[in-house]
Design a protein around this motif. Structure first.
Motif, short mmCIF file in Angstrom:
data_model
loop_
_atom_site.label_atom_id
_atom_site.label_comp_id
_atom_site.label_asym_id
_atom_site.label_seq_id
_atom_site.Cartn_x
_atom_site.Cartn_y
_atom_site.Cartn_z
N VAL A 58 0.69 -1.04 0.10
CA VAL A 58 -0.46 -0.06 -0.23
C VAL A 58 0.82 1.38 -0.01
N GLU A 59 1.72 0.79 1.08
CA GLU A 59 2.90 2.15 0.77
C GLU A 59 3.37 2.99 -0.21
N LEU A 60 4.28 1.94 -0.83
CA LEU A 60 4.88 1.70 -2.39
C LEU A 60 3.66 2.85 -3.67
N LEU A 61 2.21 1.72 -3.38
CA LEU A 61 1.64 2.57 -4.19
C LEU A 61 1.14 4.07 -4.04
N GLY A 62 0.97 3.67 -3.28
CA GLY A 62 1.01 5.48 -2.56
C GLY A 62 2.21 6.08 -2.98
N PHE A 63 3.60 5.97 -2.69
CA PHE A 63 4.00 6.83 -3.40
C PHE A 63 4.49 6.99 -5.22
N VAL A 64 4.43 5.27 -5.30
CA VAL A 64 4.20 5.59 -6.78
C VAL A 64 3.20 6.16 -7.66
N GLY A 65 1.60 6.36 -6.39
CA GLY A 65 0.33 7.40 -6.94
C GLY A 65 0.92 8.26 -6.83
N GLY A 66 1.76 8.59 -5.88
CA GLY A 66 1.72 10.19 -5.98
C GLY A 66 0.79 11.01 -4.50
N GLY A 67 0.24 10.27 -3.82
CA GLY A 67 -0.30 10.63 -2.65
C GLY A 67 -0.35 9.44 -1.61
N SER A 68 -0.88 9.51 -0.31
CA SER A 68 -0.88 8.78 0.64
C SER A 68 -2.72 7.85 0.03
N GLN A 69 -2.45 6.23 0.39
CA GLN A 69 -3.26 5.21 0.14
C GLN A 69 -3.27 4.79 1.12
N ARG A 70 -4.29 3.82 1.22
CA ARG A 70 -4.51 3.10 2.76
C ARG A 70 -5.69 1.88 1.83
N TRP A 71 -5.50 2.14 1.10
CA TRP A 71 -5.96 0.45 0.34
C TRP A 71 -5.81 -0.51 -0.89
N ILE A 72 -5.92 -1.52 -1.09
CA ILE A 72 -5.77 -2.07 -2.10
C ILE A 72 -6.89 -2.84 -3.29
N ASN A 73 -7.03 -2.14 -4.70
CA ASN A 73 -8.09 -2.48 -4.74
C ASN A 73 -7.87 -3.92 -5.24
N LEU A 74 -8.75 -4.72 -5.18
CA LEU A 74 -8.94 -5.86 -5.62
C LEU A 74 -9.63 -6.25 -6.43
N GLY A 75 -10.47 -5.79 -6.79
CA GLY A 75 -11.37 -5.70 -7.75
C GLY A 75 -13.09 -5.75 -7.36
N PHE A 76 -13.13 -6.53 -6.34
CA PHE A 76 -14.38 -7.18 -6.04
C PHE A 76 -14.24 -6.02 -4.57
N ILE A 77 -13.03 -5.74 -3.45
CA ILE A 77 -13.21 -4.90 -2.44
C ILE A 77 -11.92 -4.13 -2.51
N ASN A 78 -12.19 -2.65 -1.99
CA ASN A 78 -10.90 -2.62 -1.47
C ASN A 78 -10.85 -3.03 -0.45
N LEU A 79 -9.67 -3.59 -0.29
CA LEU A 79 -8.80 -4.26 0.79
C LEU A 79 -8.15 -3.47 1.16
N GLN A 80 -8.13 -2.81 2.93
CA GLN A 80 -7.78 -1.86 3.94
C GLN A 80 -6.84 -2.98 4.58
N PRO A 81 -5.31 -3.12 4.21
CA PRO A 81 -4.68 -4.26 5.14
C PRO A 81 -4.15 -3.56 6.64
N SER A 82 -4.13 -2.66 7.08
CA SER A 82 -4.81 -1.99 8.33
C SER A 82 -6.08 -3.08 9.66
N GLU A 83 -6.32 -2.72 8.66
CA GLU A 83 -7.44 -3.37 8.68
C GLU A 83 -7.53 -4.54 9.51
N LEU A 84 -6.92 -5.48 8.62
CA LEU A 84 -5.93 -6.32 8.97
C LEU A 84 -5.50 -6.89 9.99
N MET A 85 -4.91 -6.04 10.09
CA MET A 85 -3.54 -5.92 11.40
C MET A 85 -3.78 -5.94 12.36
N LYS A 86 -5.06 -5.33 12.87
CA LYS A 86 -5.25 -4.88 14.42
C LYS A 86 -6.11 -6.30 14.81
N VAL A 87 -6.41 -7.19 13.56
CA VAL A 87 -6.57 -8.96 13.98
C VAL A 87 -4.59 -9.63 13.98
#
Lengths: 638, 368
Positions: B85-114
């Motif tokens: 995500v961090e890399l994507l944000g860096f490439v995309g030129g802005g902060s990003q919190r999620w990865i688009n998996l096509g059917f859902i915008n996955l937010q890895p930081s949410e998974l990290m809580k578990v």
């Protein structure tokens, strides 16, 4: 931390520790839960009132509807200031999303100039949310319609129907009635009334409009609407209609007022007419003037500059604020003081064209002299020497006291924001003011209305009315129910008769104003001419041969009919080069009171020569001024 | 009496009823917030809840051993996603919190809580008791928490970073680490607060400052807190009534269907609704705490406590925020706020706790 010896850690110990600490964590969580419940209870119970109020003030928006202003009507109920429907365009800042686009559109649709755009941007910056900002007032039907059809593309624009002040006779009542205008920042600061920043609300800025502001204002209406955070009106909750301000009825005769203003023509002057029976002011015209209609819809910078630069001072109300040496118009008053002090009317003196007083010779206006002069002749021939001679004999105190009794140097209880009341000098006054003793030369000067004597035209009219009637008439501008009864001045009837007759001779006899005779068979006007020097005689006579600003002021006081006075008047023409500029005006104004058609016929002829009505001449002069056409002797506004 | 089949008996009906009650109440509020409409929020949220509820029940049937075995692997995978995500944000030129998996915008930081809870629970479950007071018990845990928390801070997402730290710290606490470690860490943290504050982004600093003095900028950045308090306070004891909340309906309350949904609820349901919701959350947390206390394995104990803390952290921070007791950090109210990510996290937590419960019911009590 204590470093005591601890037992080795076992799984059992770990299990106990876990249970203990898990319970601590659970307990802490429960405590936080209780704290949250307590906090919520505090907000929703203890602070409930406050938040309900804040929630309501969010939800409900109160829009004030400016009250319709009370009318100002003349003695016959004719409107001198009323309200007309006015179309206006406002901006609601909260609803404005694309500011630059919307302002750009308005600029082209409404032909707004740079100044206006700047003001709108400034207002928008300092405005808060839902408070409308005025874009343009008094837009034409066409402009209004052009904005109306584009309304869906112009979010934030609020066209509105309101009222604007209207003065049917325009410039003729400018000084008398004043004008209204949007309150300025200081006025808002002082009043702290949200009405003051409501677009379309105007307050009286001058003269009667200002003086009667509390009466004329009325009560604003209110519209309560439910609005969203973005300012969208969801529904109207309630509407309270405005209460129109009260009508103020003046003693003025609107027709006479307009006639007087028009009759002044291109001159810089003033006319005051007083009803001799009541003291009612029937006309109070000062020209040139300004069009109060221009002021009420926000006067342009150029128009204001034009008015303020004019040497005929159209922004000054000369009837109350113009001070002039009274000139010979004081002579009937001085004569009355002599009579009351015991001087026989038959007493004569010889006029040889001048009189030596001390080491200086005071000239009569007629250098060839008047021969033997008694009081009547002194008045109708306006012989200066007669007054030089007897003033020294009677003394200044007598004259000054009479002047004051007849209204000179006096302030009248008129509903105006300011009046300049001038000076009726006396020995005491001079000592107090200048610390120098009164001289005989001062008396001689004062007796022909020069020197320290300064009066305004209203005082002259009051003097004329009091001389004519022998009553202490007070000028009134409004028709109040309870007026103090008119007191007699206690003059001997034959003294009044003598002065009346002498003043009658001025016009209808061998006097100085023969051309002032009324064109009406059975009405004779009595009067007294006056010429007030502007510069000292060393520069020569202030006649037509010198530049306008050095010419003498022309004055005239009058009343008619001379034997049973009904109306009294005073006319002052600034730099009119002598009283001959003043008495024709007095004649025509007086004629109007007795025969309107005759007076109107005369006026029509004059106006043809001057180049149209007040309005036409003002428009032409303004256009010429704007075009930069430098006029050698700039015509006044009217 | 009709005998109830064991398969039916095994379904946690009480838990389902409790979760449905909270979510159902939330649906009512979402219905109202949409101006009395099932769309766009209530219907979505309801369907999503049903899907996640089934997922939760399935998760609860999985053997606990499975979670324990895959704890590290899952943790590493999520850290990798955070990097991505961090890399994507860096490439995309802005902060990003999620990865688009096509059917859902996955937010890895949410998974990290578990996963942070599971990984730490496994770490401390494996740690020999004798090492509890040694440095071996400390540094791996600090690295495990610090790495994802740092990555999430970079996003920047202060709320989630705090949630990761809080859950991790609780697992460390209940695993028996010496108390004075926590005490001194707290003191050091307090001392370092100004430094940490200066490291925050401008808008984050502003939020904190406005939290400290919300009246300083009632129309600007303090707007959220002010309007939220107005909504709660104007609700009073009984509320303004269903569909009658002016603050939310007239858009004065920002984020009235997500982060500030509690204020929306409180305006219409008043203190009574708020206390009812608090009681429901209390019951949920009591259930999970009981499971933690009664867990058969040490992994189960630690994981259940940590996951309980994760749920609690959501609730507590969100409620403190809407009542003006904490700065505005983007943390939704579990099961109540509109949004898939937080519901997914909560339901995963509940699912795993359910698995721990099932594990305790089936096996004998053991400590690793």
């Amino acid at each position: 931390m204590p470093r005591q010896k601890r037992p080795p850690i076992t799984e059992a110990w770990r299990g106990i520790t876990f249970t203990r600490r898990a319970l601590v964590v659970g307990g802490a969580q429960a405590a936080v839960g209780v704290a949250l419940a307590a906090r919520m209870a505090y907000i929703s119970i203890i602070d409930n009132d406050r938040y309900v109020l804040e929630s309501e003030s969010n939800r409900v928006n109160l829009t004030l509807v400016p009250p319709r202003r009370g009318w100002i009507v003349d003695r016959n109920g004719k409107a001198m200031a009323n309200n007309r429907v006015s179309l206006r365009i406002d901006i609601i800042p909260d609803r404005l999303h694309d500011k630059d686009f919307v302002l750009g559109q308005l600029e082209t649709l409404l032909n707004l100039d740079g100044d206006t755009m700047q003001r709108i941007r400034r207002d928008l910056k300092s405005s808060s949310g839902f408070q409308p900002v005025a874009v343009k007032e008094d837009v034409s039907e066409a402009e209004y319609a052009s904005v109306l059809v584009r309304l869906p593309d112009l979010p934030g624009i609020a066209p509105a129907r309101g009222f604007a002040r209207y003065y049917p006779t325009g410039a003729a009542v400018g000084h008398l009635i004043g004008y209204v205008g949007a309150p300025n920042a200081e006025e808002y600061e002082e009043a702290k009334d949200p009405l003051y920043i409501t677009p379309g609300f105007k307050i009286g800025k001058q003269a009667l409009e200002k003086y009667f502001e509390p009466v004329l204002r009325g009560k604003p209406g209110a519209r309560r609407v439910e609005v969203t955070a973005r300012g969208k009106v969801v529904r109207e909750l309630s509407t309270q209609p405005d209460v129109q301000g009260q009508t103020v009825q003046l003693t003025v005769d609107a027709d006479l007022q307009e006639y007087a203003a028009r009759r002044l023509g291109p001159e810089s002057g003033s006319v005051v007419v007083i009803d001799c029976l009541t003291g009612d002011v029937l006309a109070m015209a000062s020209m040139p003037s300004f069009d109060p209609n221009s002021f009420s819809s926000g006067i342009g910078v150029a128009e204001y500059k034009w008015l303020s630069q004019n040497d005929h001072v159209p922004l000054r109300n000369k009837t109350l604020s113009g001070l002039y040496p009274a000139g010979s118009t004081v002579k009937p008053m001085v004569a009355m003081s002599f009579l009351e002090a015991g001087l026989p009317a038959e007493a004569t003196t010889f006029c040889g064209g001048g009189l030596r007083v001390g080491n200086r010779v005071f000239h009569c206006w007629n250098r060839r002299g008047h021969g033997q002069v008694n009081m009547a002749k002194g008045i109708y021939q306006s012989c200066d020497v007669y007054f030089y001679h007897f003033a020294q004999q009677m003394g200044m105190d007598v004259i000054a006291a009479m002047g004051k009794r007849l209204g000179l140097g006096q302030k009248f209880p008129l509903p105006v924001p300011s009046q300049s009341y001038g000076t009726m000098p006396s020995p005491d006054w001079k000592m107090e003011k200048y610390g120098r003793p009164w001289t005989i030369a001062d008396t001689v000067n004062a007796t022909i209305g020069q020197g320290y004597v300064l009066v305004n035209p209203t005082q002259l009219a009051v003097m004329a009315s009091r001389l004519a009637t022998g009553n202490a008439l007070m000028p009134h501008l409004t028709r109040d129910a309870n007026r103090a009864p008119i007191q007699s001045l206690g003059f001997a009837p034959d003294h009044i008769g003598l002065v009346r007759e002498a003043m009658n001779q001025v016009v209808n006899g061998a006097g100085t104003a023969g051309r002032a005779r009324l064109p009406i068979e059975d009405v004779k006007m009595a009067g007294k001419t006056g010429t007030a020097q502007v510069v000292s005689l060393s520069k020569g006579r202030g006649g037509m041969g010198v530049p306008w600003k050095y010419r003498d002021h022309g004055l005239f006081i009058a009343f008619a009919p001379f034997d049973a006075p009904r109306y009294a008047a005073a006319v002052v023409i600034e730099h009119g080069a002598g009283s001959s500029s003043a008495y024709p005006v007095a004649r025509d104004v007086m004629t109007f009171l007795f025969d309107r058609d005759k007076a109107m016929a005369a006026l029509t002829e004059y106006e043809a020569g001057w180049g149209g009505t007040i309005e036409e001449r003002m428009a032409r002069n303004f256009a010429a001024w704007k075009a930069g056409a430098a006029q050698p002797d700039p015509e006044p506004g009217a | 009496m009709i005998p109830v089949p064991p398969a039916i008996q095994r379904i946690p009906w009480k838990l389902i009823a409790l979760l449905s009650a909270i979510t159902g109440f939330g649906l009512l509020v979402l219905y109202s917030a949409a101006g009395g409409s099932m769309t766009p929020w209530a219907l979505n949220q309801g369907v999503r809840f049903l899907v996640f509820l089934i997922g939760m029940l399935i998760l609860g049937r999985i053997k606990l051993k499975f979670f324990e075995d895959f704890a590290y692997l899952a943790y590493l995978a999520v850290v990798a996603l955070l990097f991505a995500v961090e890399l994507l944000g860096f490439v995309g030129g802005g902060s990003q919190r999620w990865i688009n998996l096509g059917f859902i915008n996955l937010q890895p930081s949410e998974l990290m809580k578990v996963t942070i809870v599971l990984a730490l629970a496994r770490f401390y479950a494996q740690l020999p008791p004798g090492s509890t007071r040694t440095i071996t018990a400390l540094w791996p845990a600090l690295v495990m928490i610090g790495l994802p928390a740092g990555l999430v801070m970079l996003q920047p997402d202060l709320g989630t970073a705090l949630a990761i730290c809080a859950s991790g710290a609780i697992v460390m606490f209940v695993s028996g680490l010496p108390l004075w470690w926590f005490g001194s860490a707290a003191i050091a943290g307090a001392a370092a607060l100004p430094v940490l504050f200066s490291m925050l982004h401008d808008y984050q600093q502003k939020r904190v400052l406005i939290f400290l003095d919300p009246e300083s900028d009632p129309l600007g950045a303090g707007y959220h807190i002010s309007q939220s308090k107005i909504a709660i306070g104007s609700g009073g004891i009984g509320g303004k009534g269903f569909l009658n909340g002016s603050q939310s309906h007239l858009d004065y309350l920002p984020e009235g269907h997500t982060d500030f949904i509690f204020a929306t609820m409180a305006e219409e349901w008043g203190l009574i609704g708020g206390v009812a919701l608090l009681i429901a959350f209390f019951l949920l947390l009591r259930w999970s705490t009981r499971i933690a206390l009664g867990a058969r394995t040490r992994f189960g104990q630690l994981a259940a406590t940590g996951l309980t803390m994760t749920i609690f952290f959501y609730i507590a921070i969100n409620l403190m925020m809407v009542m003006g007791l904490a700065p505005v950090v983007g943390i939704p109210l579990p099961l109540f706020s509109y949004g898939g990510s937080s519901m997914l996290t909560i339901m995963t937590c509940v699912g795993i706790i359910l698995a721990i419960d099932n594990d305790s019911k089936t096996g004998t009590r053991r400590f690793h």
